[in-house]
Design a protein around this motif. Structure first.
Motif, PDB file in Angstrom:
ATOM      1  N   MET A   1       0.848  -1.192   0.000  1.00  0.00           N
ATOM      2  CA  MET A   1       0.000   0.000   0.000  1.00  0.00           C
ATOM      3  C   MET A   1       0.880   1.237   0.000  1.00  0.00           C
ATOM      4  N   SER A   2       0.618   2.144  -0.919  1.00  0.00           N
ATOM      5  CA  SER A   2       1.409   3.353  -1.039  1.00  0.00           C
ATOM      6  C   SER A   2       0.483   4.557  -1.086  1.00  0.00           C
ATOM      7  N   ALA A   3       0.925   5.669  -0.493  1.00  0.00           N
ATOM      8  CA  ALA A   3       0.090   6.868  -0.500  1.00  0.00           C
ATOM      9  C   ALA A   3       0.966   8.104  -0.427  1.00  0.00           C
ATOM     10  N   GLU A   4       0.483   9.196  -1.033  1.00  0.00           N
ATOM     11  CA  GLU A   4       1.171  10.478  -0.955  1.00  0.00           C
ATOM     12  C   GLU A   4       0.287  11.442  -0.181  1.00  0.00           C
ATOM     13  N   SER A   5       0.904  12.254   0.661  1.00  0.00           N
ATOM     14  CA  SER A   5       0.159  13.259   1.398  1.00  0.00           C
ATOM     15  C   SER A   5      -0.115  14.448   0.488  1.00  0.00           C
ATOM     16  N   PRO A   6      -0.999  15.355   0.901  1.00  0.00           N
ATOM     17  CA  PRO A   6      -1.201  16.581   0.123  1.00  0.00           C
ATOM     18  C   PRO A   6       0.132  17.298  -0.101  1.00  0.00           C
ATOM     19  N   ASP A   7       0.349  17.786  -1.309  1.00  0.00           N
ATOM     20  CA  ASP A   7       1.581  18.468  -1.696  1.00  0.00           C
ATOM     21  C   ASP A   7       2.808  17.561  -1.630  1.00  0.00           C
ATOM     22  N   ASN A   8       2.561  16.242  -1.512  1.00  0.00           N
ATOM     23  CA  ASN A   8       3.652  15.264  -1.470  1.00  0.00           C
ATOM     24  C   ASN A   8       4.663  15.541  -0.355  1.00  0.00           C
ATOM     25  N   LEU A   9       4.210  16.091   0.754  1.00  0.00           N
ATOM     26  CA  LEU A   9       5.107  16.387   1.867  1.00  0.00           C
ATOM     27  C   LEU A   9       5.628  15.107   2.514  1.00  0.00           C
ATOM     28  N   VAL A  10       4.792  14.085   2.521  1.00  0.00           N
ATOM     29  CA  VAL A  10       5.134  12.818   3.160  1.00  0.00           C
ATOM     30  C   VAL A  10       4.700  11.674   2.259  1.00  0.00           C
ATOM     31  N   HIS A  11       5.554  10.674   2.140  1.00  0.00           N
ATOM     32  CA  HIS A  11       5.221   9.470   1.377  1.00  0.00           C
ATOM     33  C   HIS A  11       5.032   8.326   2.367  1.00  0.00           C
ATOM     34  N   VAL A  12       3.938   7.583   2.216  1.00  0.00           N
ATOM     35  CA  VAL A  12       3.624   6.482   3.122  1.00  0.00           C
ATOM     36  C   VAL A  12       3.517   5.195   2.313  1.00  0.00           C
ATOM     37  N   TYR A  13       4.262   4.190   2.733  1.00  0.00           N
ATOM     38  CA  TYR A  13       4.275   2.916   2.006  1.00  0.00           C
ATOM     39  C   TYR A  13       4.264   1.767   3.010  1.00  0.00           C
ATOM     40  N   THR A  14       3.365   0.812   2.800  1.00  0.00           N
ATOM     41  CA  THR A  14       3.247  -0.329   3.704  1.00  0.00           C
ATOM     42  C   THR A  14       3.456  -1.633   2.945  1.00  0.00           C
ATOM     43  N   GLU A  15       4.316  -2.474   3.497  1.00  0.00           N
ATOM     44  CA  GLU A  15       4.556  -3.798   2.930  1.00  0.00           C
ATOM     45  C   GLU A  15       4.926  -4.760   4.046  1.00  0.00           C
ATOM     46  N   LYS A  16       4.265  -5.888   4.082  1.00  0.00           N
ATOM     47  CA  LYS A  16       4.548  -6.952   5.043  1.00  0.00           C
ATOM     48  C   LYS A  16       4.524  -6.450   6.482  1.00  0.00           C
ATOM     49  N   GLY A  17       3.549  -5.605   6.774  1.00  0.00           N
ATOM     50  CA  GLY A  17       3.366  -5.130   8.135  1.00  0.00           C
ATOM     51  C   GLY A  17       4.238  -3.962   8.534  1.00  0.00           C
ATOM     52  N   ILE A  18       5.109  -3.511   7.634  1.00  0.00           N
ATOM     53  CA  ILE A  18       6.020  -2.400   7.937  1.00  0.00           C
ATOM     54  C   ILE A  18       5.611  -1.174   7.128  1.00  0.00           C
ATOM     55  N   THR A  19       5.315  -0.089   7.820  1.00  0.00           N
ATOM     56  CA  THR A  19       4.929   1.152   7.151  1.00  0.00           C
ATOM     57  C   THR A  19       6.077   2.140   7.206  1.00  0.00           C
TER      58      THR A  19
END
Length: 264
Positions: A1-19
């Motif tokens: 699971m991958s996501a970008e915050s508004p204005d790409n300030l923060v990138h969030v990525y989850t794989e195998k229980g680790i975010t």
């Protein structure tokens, strides 16, 4: 699971229980502007109840982990007490969210972490830094003592080491940071990810219920007198024993098999 915050300030990525939560403003040295802090607060709030997340890694894009508050933003708020206070209060909120998050948080440091950036490292449960990384609370050098970073710093290193960093504002290299307890390990940059994600995977393989119980108890007992701390942790362990995962884990150990966690 991958996501970008508004204005790409923060990138969030989850794989195998680790975010992995990546500060994504290298052009601004990943400074903790009010906008960045609000995004981080929202991210940590979401992760609190996200069942796909068992461990969090805080990382940063570019060559600077985090340079602390955005000084241009603060300068624009000269003589605006309420606006200045809002920044420091939001930062304090984020740091407490990290401590109170029911999942372990590991700082992956590559580069410089200064002022509130050093505070961010100190607020994480664990920290691993690449050789060559440096840390400082240099506010005293510009007339703005690092009072809020001091809270996290003084809860991780001894008083005299904390005061030395705060009063001199000098940079501390990664080896020294490891010696005084600011970080857990220093590794070559080539094996930074291997070390961080190996540690994260190890923890992610534990019972999430047990890890949550232990993390909460760890921080609560730190502030208690010795007798009260033992009374509190005895109650925690007795309650923990009633949990399914404790009973499963003990049974698995005695039966020489791998436990099957239910996270309850």
């Amino acid at each position: 699971m991958s996501a970008e915050s508004p204005d790409n300030l923060v990138h969030v990525y989850t794989e195998k229980g680790i975010t992995t939560v990546t500060l994504n403003q290298p052009e601004k040295r990943n400074s903790l502007s009010l906008s960045m802090l609000k995004v981080l607060s929202s991210v940590f709030s979401d992760l609190e109840t996200n069942p796909d997340c068992r461990v969090v890694v805080v990382a940063a894009a570019g060559h600077v982990f985090c340079a602390g508050h955005d000084l241009k933003e603060l300068k624009g708020q000269f003589n605006q007490h309420e606006a200045q206070l809002a920044v420091f209060q939001e930062c304090a909120k984020v740091m407490q969210q990290i401590v109170n998050l029911p999942k372990p948080v590991i700082a992956r440091v590559s580069g410089v972490a200064t002022a509130a950036g050093c505070q961010l490292v100190a607020s994480c449960d664990l920290a691993v830094a690449a050789e060559g990384s440096r840390f400082a609370t240099p506010g005293v050098n510009i007339g703005l003592f690092c009072s809020t970073p001091m809270v996290a710093l003084s809860r991780n290193v001894s008083r005299k080491h904390a005061m030395e960093m705060l009063l001199t504002g000098d940079m501390v290299d990664a080896r020294r940071a490891e010696q005084i307890g600011l970080i857990n390990r220093v590794v070559d940059s080539e094996v930074l990810d291997e070390t961080v994600y190996g540690m994260a995977a190890n923890i992610a393989g534990k019972s999430a219920f047990t890890v949550k119980t232990g993390k909460e108890a760890f921080y609560r007992q730190l502030e208690m007198p010795l007798e009260q701390a033992y009374e509190y942790t005895a109650e925690v362990m007795a309650s923990n024993m009633d949990a399914n995962d404790a009973q499963e884990g003990i049974s698995a150990f005695l039966e020489k098999r791998h436990p099957e966690w239910r996270d309850e």
